[in-house]
Scaffold this motif. Structure first.
Motif, PDB file in Angstrom:
ATOM      1  N   VAL A  81       0.785  -1.128   0.049  1.00 45.61           N
ATOM      2  CA  VAL A  81      -0.046  -0.020  -0.028  1.00 45.61           C
ATOM      3  C   VAL A  81       0.764   1.347  -0.200  1.00 45.61           C
ATOM      4  O   VAL A  81       2.068   1.450   0.464  1.00 45.61           O
ATOM      5  CB  VAL A  81      -0.872   0.054   1.309  1.00 45.61           C
ATOM      6  CG1 VAL A  81      -0.156   0.069   2.581  1.00 45.61           C
ATOM      7  CG2 VAL A  81      -1.977   1.206   1.181  1.00 45.61           C
ATOM      8  N   HIS A  83       2.810   2.357  -2.274  1.00 46.51           N
ATOM      9  CA  HIS A  83       4.070   2.352  -3.102  1.00 46.51           C
ATOM     10  C   HIS A  83       3.426   2.943  -4.413  1.00 46.51           C
ATOM     11  O   HIS A  83       4.727   2.999  -5.138  1.00 46.51           O
ATOM     12  CB  HIS A  83       4.456   0.926  -2.987  1.00 46.51           C
ATOM     13  CG  HIS A  83       5.346   0.703  -1.661  1.00 46.51           C
ATOM     14  ND1 HIS A  83       6.176  -0.311  -1.859  1.00 46.51           N
ATOM     15  CD2 HIS A  83       5.498   1.006  -0.716  1.00 46.51           C
ATOM     16  CE1 HIS A  83       6.849  -0.455  -0.505  1.00 46.51           C
ATOM     17  NE2 HIS A  83       6.271   0.497   0.126  1.00 46.51           N
ATOM     18  N   THR A  86      -1.925   2.770  -7.877  1.00 45.17           N
ATOM     19  CA  THR A  86      -2.673   3.613  -8.448  1.00 45.17           C
ATOM     20  C   THR A  86      -2.106   4.769  -9.152  1.00 45.17           C
ATOM     21  O   THR A  86      -2.730   4.989 -10.470  1.00 45.17           O
ATOM     22  CB  THR A  86      -3.792   4.515  -7.282  1.00 45.17           C
ATOM     23  OG1 THR A  86      -4.014   3.343  -6.492  1.00 45.17           O
ATOM     24  CG2 THR A  86      -4.984   4.605  -7.768  1.00 45.17           C
ATOM     25  N   ASN A 180       9.779   2.215  -8.000  1.00 46.63           N
ATOM     26  CA  ASN A 180       8.857   3.412  -7.985  1.00 46.63           C
ATOM     27  C   ASN A 180       9.502   4.571  -7.132  1.00 46.63           C
ATOM     28  O   ASN A 180      10.485   4.479  -6.195  1.00 46.63           O
ATOM     29  CB  ASN A 180       7.549   3.272  -7.553  1.00 46.63           C
ATOM     30  CG  ASN A 180       6.640   4.393  -8.274  1.00 46.63           C
ATOM     31  OD1 ASN A 180       7.034   5.052  -9.099  1.00 46.63           O
ATOM     32  ND2 ASN A 180       5.465   4.783  -7.424  1.00 46.63           N
ATOM     33  N   ASP A 183      12.248   9.539  -8.082  1.00 48.05           N
ATOM     34  CA  ASP A 183      12.348  11.183  -7.864  1.00 48.05           C
ATOM     35  C   ASP A 183      12.429  11.452  -6.584  1.00 48.05           C
ATOM     36  O   ASP A 183      13.003  12.447  -6.239  1.00 48.05           O
ATOM     37  CB  ASP A 183      11.090  11.852  -8.575  1.00 48.05           C
ATOM     38  CG  ASP A 183       9.974  11.516  -7.885  1.00 48.05           C
ATOM     39  OD1 ASP A 183       9.282  12.371  -7.268  1.00 48.05           O
ATOM     40  OD2 ASP A 183       9.634  10.258  -8.033  1.00 48.05           O
ATOM     41  N   LYS A 184      12.371  10.518  -5.695  1.00 44.95           N
ATOM     42  CA  LYS A 184      12.444  10.981  -4.239  1.00 44.95           C
ATOM     43  C   LYS A 184      13.890  10.747  -3.760  1.00 44.95           C
ATOM     44  O   LYS A 184      14.638   9.961  -4.063  1.00 44.95           O
ATOM     45  CB  LYS A 184      11.491  10.360  -3.382  1.00 44.95           C
ATOM     46  CG  LYS A 184      10.008  10.790  -3.513  1.00 44.95           C
ATOM     47  CD  LYS A 184       9.127   9.850  -2.518  1.00 44.95           C
ATOM     48  CE  LYS A 184       9.010  10.299  -1.060  1.00 44.95           C
ATOM     49  NZ  LYS A 184       7.867   9.545  -0.513  1.00 44.95           N
ATOM     50  N   SER A 216       9.127   6.660 -11.958  1.00 44.08           N
ATOM     51  CA  SER A 216       8.576   7.518 -11.096  1.00 44.08           C
ATOM     52  C   SER A 216       7.336   7.573 -11.871  1.00 44.08           C
ATOM     53  O   SER A 216       6.921   8.083 -13.083  1.00 44.08           O
ATOM     54  CB  SER A 216       9.359   8.774 -11.142  1.00 44.08           C
ATOM     55  OG  SER A 216       8.287   9.610 -10.604  1.00 44.08           O
ATOM     56  N   ALA A 217       6.283   6.705 -10.958  1.00 52.23           N
ATOM     57  CA  ALA A 217       5.081   6.953 -11.591  1.00 52.23           C
ATOM     58  C   ALA A 217       4.401   8.315 -11.500  1.00 52.23           C
ATOM     59  O   ALA A 217       3.665   8.619 -12.446  1.00 52.23           O
ATOM     60  CB  ALA A 217       3.942   5.983 -10.733  1.00 52.23           C
TER      61      ALA A 217
HETATM   62  P1  GDP Z   1      -0.971   2.768  -3.866  1.00 51.31           P
HETATM   63  O1  GDP Z   1      -1.545   2.394  -2.352  1.00 51.31           O
HETATM   64  O2  GDP Z   1       0.145   1.592  -3.980  1.00 51.31           O
HETATM   65  O3  GDP Z   1      -2.149   2.720  -5.029  1.00 51.31           O
HETATM   66  O4  GDP Z   1      -0.230   4.151  -4.015  1.00 51.31           O
HETATM   67  P2  GDP Z   1      -0.620   5.369  -4.469  1.00 51.31           P
HETATM   68  O5  GDP Z   1      -0.567   5.387  -5.879  1.00 51.31           O
HETATM   69  O6  GDP Z   1      -1.954   5.699  -4.003  1.00 51.31           O
HETATM   70  O7  GDP Z   1       0.261   6.264  -4.025  1.00 51.31           O
HETATM   71  C1  GDP Z   1       0.623   6.715  -2.845  1.00 51.31           C
HETATM   72  C2  GDP Z   1       1.406   7.890  -2.485  1.00 51.31           C
HETATM   73  O8  GDP Z   1       2.634   7.873  -3.067  1.00 51.31           O
HETATM   74  C3  GDP Z   1       0.577   9.376  -3.132  1.00 51.31           C
HETATM   75  O9  GDP Z   1       0.638  10.157  -2.285  1.00 51.31           O
HETATM   76  C4  GDP Z   1       1.336   9.414  -4.454  1.00 51.31           C
HETATM   77  O10 GDP Z   1       1.214  10.665  -4.896  1.00 51.31           O
HETATM   78  C5  GDP Z   1       2.753   9.016  -4.195  1.00 51.31           C
HETATM   79  N1  GDP Z   1       3.521   8.424  -5.266  1.00 51.31           N
HETATM   80  C6  GDP Z   1       3.234   7.538  -6.023  1.00 51.31           C
HETATM   81  N2  GDP Z   1       4.322   7.396  -7.115  1.00 51.31           N
HETATM   82  C7  GDP Z   1       5.011   8.312  -6.606  1.00 51.31           C
HETATM   83  C8  GDP Z   1       6.310   8.512  -7.505  1.00 51.31           C
HETATM   84  O11 GDP Z   1       6.922   8.177  -8.190  1.00 51.31           O
HETATM   85  N3  GDP Z   1       7.131   9.676  -6.887  1.00 51.31           N
HETATM   86  C9  GDP Z   1       6.598  10.150  -5.623  1.00 51.31           C
HETATM   87  N4  GDP Z   1       7.376  11.210  -5.030  1.00 51.31           N
HETATM   88  N5  GDP Z   1       5.303   9.941  -5.097  1.00 51.31           N
HETATM   89  C10 GDP Z   1       4.744   9.009  -5.726  1.00 51.31           C
END
Ligand code: GDP
Length: 500
Positions: A81, A83, A86, A180, A183-184, A216-217
């Motif tokens: 979760v 990561h 989405t 993923n 960029d961080k 970087s998604a």
């Molecule tokens: P899920 O629970 O795996 O579906 O994760 P989400 O897609 O909801 O992402 C969780 C958080 O991580 C959100 O605040 C996203 O904006 C952030 N996030 C996802 N991908 C990246 C990325 O490539 N770089 C950064 N900096 N933040 C990301």
């Protein structure tokens, strides 16, 4: 096996076993080879069916090698979760829509396609995580071809990362790692790869064969490389399907839209779906009125690995249902009828199982009570004189009943009503029950417990009636449930002690 059994209609049986030989050649109608098993679809003796079965002996045998064409991979995104699953799907979907010449109308239909300029495509299941992965598999349908395991490079391998690896392994689906959040700050690829290796996912950088793509998604960086890696993986797997012949597929999502009505997304797995096709899926069927791509555009044809929204459902299917094309509405109706009969039979089997479980519980209870009764009887004979019949061992007034009914359903209904009985003054105890006539065994039990026999919609053979009378046992016959219940109530009130 399941799929083939769905196609055994009311007039046929599917006999299966590898290399089963049926000695009577007359009854062998067809041999369908699927997944290494041989299915022989045979008519039931004494029933005419002939042509129908031959025409619809699905699933069709495997296509000859020359008919198989490469098909795009179907990909499921999994991982811990937060990561970025989405976000990755959103970014990929955006990319695919922007590239479309009509562009901009993103539709969530449960899956979408990403096209590369080379013409290669990848189909992504739109719901991230375990649910999407397991939904299809739970009904025996083949789900995703490849799992993209999203691991945030700053966080590394976490609990659900490991869980996803386990699930993909169990389903024998290859994994491709997307590291993923590149960029961080704080991203540590080396550490992530090491801990993946500890869980058996050895990436190429460490000498293994699992591809790992840093992305970087959020910033949409390196997503093309990820899609290309998926296409490479698909080529290695030699994913192929026959784009001709009757359509087979799986329902990914089904819903009723207030504007457009019943619709379901079908992932085509074999054949090419076109307008006008007649489909059956689980308890639903459709004459396809309209096909829509994940970009919301009308489309004429959906070849293998394509997700399409299908309109024209007369009866709704459910997500995970196996879809097949039949040659006419008439045939679809026959299949529906056969399946609903099957469901009824299954329901009946469940009901009688429920009743036999209840029965054995009560029988056990009866045995214990009988033992207690005998012990009490022995005690009594050593103690003072006879007691009032209604006063039981515990000194509590009670009525004992034995219930016989004509069918499982009526007995169940009576038991349900008796279960709701609650009167602190008189205890109601069901000593035995069952389906069928009143038997000598019932009389014996009634005697042991001083019980009243209630016979619902069943006969009491004359010798039994005589025996009951001789032993002072009441047998009460009823044909209406509420009258029977009223009768029990009046027996109860007759036993309410007046001097307490
Ligand atoms: P899920 O629970 O795996 O579906 O994760 P989400 O897609 O909801 O992402 C969780 C958080 O991580 C959100 O605040 C996203 O904006 C952030 N996030 C996802 N991908 C990246 C990325 O490539 N770089 C950064 N900096 N933040 C990301």
């Amino acid at each position: 096996v399941y799929n083939a059994l769905q196609f055994a209609d009311k007039n046929s049986e599917v006999v299966y076993k590898e290399d089963t030989v049926i000695t009577n050649p007359q009854i062998v109608r067809d041999v369908v080879k699927i997944s290494g098993y041989r299915f022989k679809i045979v008519p039931r003796p004494d029933e005419e069916n002939d042509e129908e079965i031959d025409k619809d002996a699905y699933p069709a045998p495997p296509a000859p090698a020359e008919a198989l064409k490469p098909r795009p991979p179907v990909v499921c995104v999994m991982g811990h979760v937060d990561h970025g699953k989405t976000t990755l799907l959103d970014s990929l979907r955006d990319t695919s829509v922007v590239d479309s010449e009509f562009g901009g109308i993103t539709q969530h239909i449960g899956a979408f396609e990403v096209k590369l300029s080379s013409g290669d495509k990848v189909t992504f299941l739109d719901t991230p995580g375990h649910a999407a992965f397991t939904a299809m598999r739970s009904r025996g349908a083949r789900g995703a071809d490849i799992v993209v395991l999203v691991v945030a490079g700053d966080d590394g391998v976490m609990e659900q990362t490991v869980e996803s690896v386990r699930m993909a392994r169990e389903a024998d689906v290859p994994i491709l790692v997307a590291i993923n959040k590149m960029d961080k700050p704080g991203v540590n690829i080396e550490k992530t790869l090491q801990s993946l290796a500890q869980h058996g996912i050895v990436c190429e950088a460490l000498g293994g064969d699992v591809q790992a793509i840093p992305i970087s998604a959020l910033k949409k960086q390196n997503l093309d490389t990820l899609v290309e890696a998926l296409i490479l993986q698909a080529q290695l797997m030699e994913l192929k399907a026959d784009p001709g012949g009757a359509v087979e597929g799986v329902v990914i999502e089904a819903l009723v839209d207030p504007r457009t009505g019943k619709q379901a997304t079908v992932l085509v797995q074999r054949g090419s779906l076109r307008k006008g096709a007649v489909l059956v899926a689980g308890q639903g069927w459709a004459k396809v009125r309209l096909l829509q791509s994940s970009e919301g555009l009308p489309t004429d044809v959906a070849p293998p690995s394509t997700p399409v929204r299908v309109l024209g459902w007369r009866e709704m299917p459910s997500a995970g249902d196996y879809v097949i094309e039949v040659d006419s509405e008439k045939r679809a109706n026959e299949v529906m009828k056969w399946r609903s009969n099957q469901r009824m039979k299954e329901k009946q089997a469940e009901d009688s199982e429920a009743i036999s479980i209840k029965e054995s519980t009560h029988r056990e209870q009866y045995r214990r009570q009988l033992a207690a009764k005998r012990a009490a009887g022995r005690m009594r004979s050593r103690q003072e004189g006879p007691r009032q019949k209604m006063i039981q061992e515990g000194g509590e007034p009670a009525i004992h009943v034995l219930v016989k009914g004509d069918v499982d359903g009526s007995v169940e209904a009576l038991l349900d009503i008796l279960e709701t009985y609650d009167d602190s003054r008189v205890k109601l105890e069901l000593v035995h029950y069952g389906v069928g006539q009143v038997t000598p065994g019932d009389i014996e039990i009634a005697q042991a417990f001083d019980a009243v026999i209630y016979a619902f919609n069943v006969e009491v053979p004359p010798p039994i009636a005589v025996e009951a009378k001789n032993n002072n046992i009441k047998i009460k016959r009823h044909n209406v449930i509420y009258k029977l219940v009223d009768d029990i109530k009046s027996e109860v009130s007759a036993r309410i002690p007046t001097t307490l």
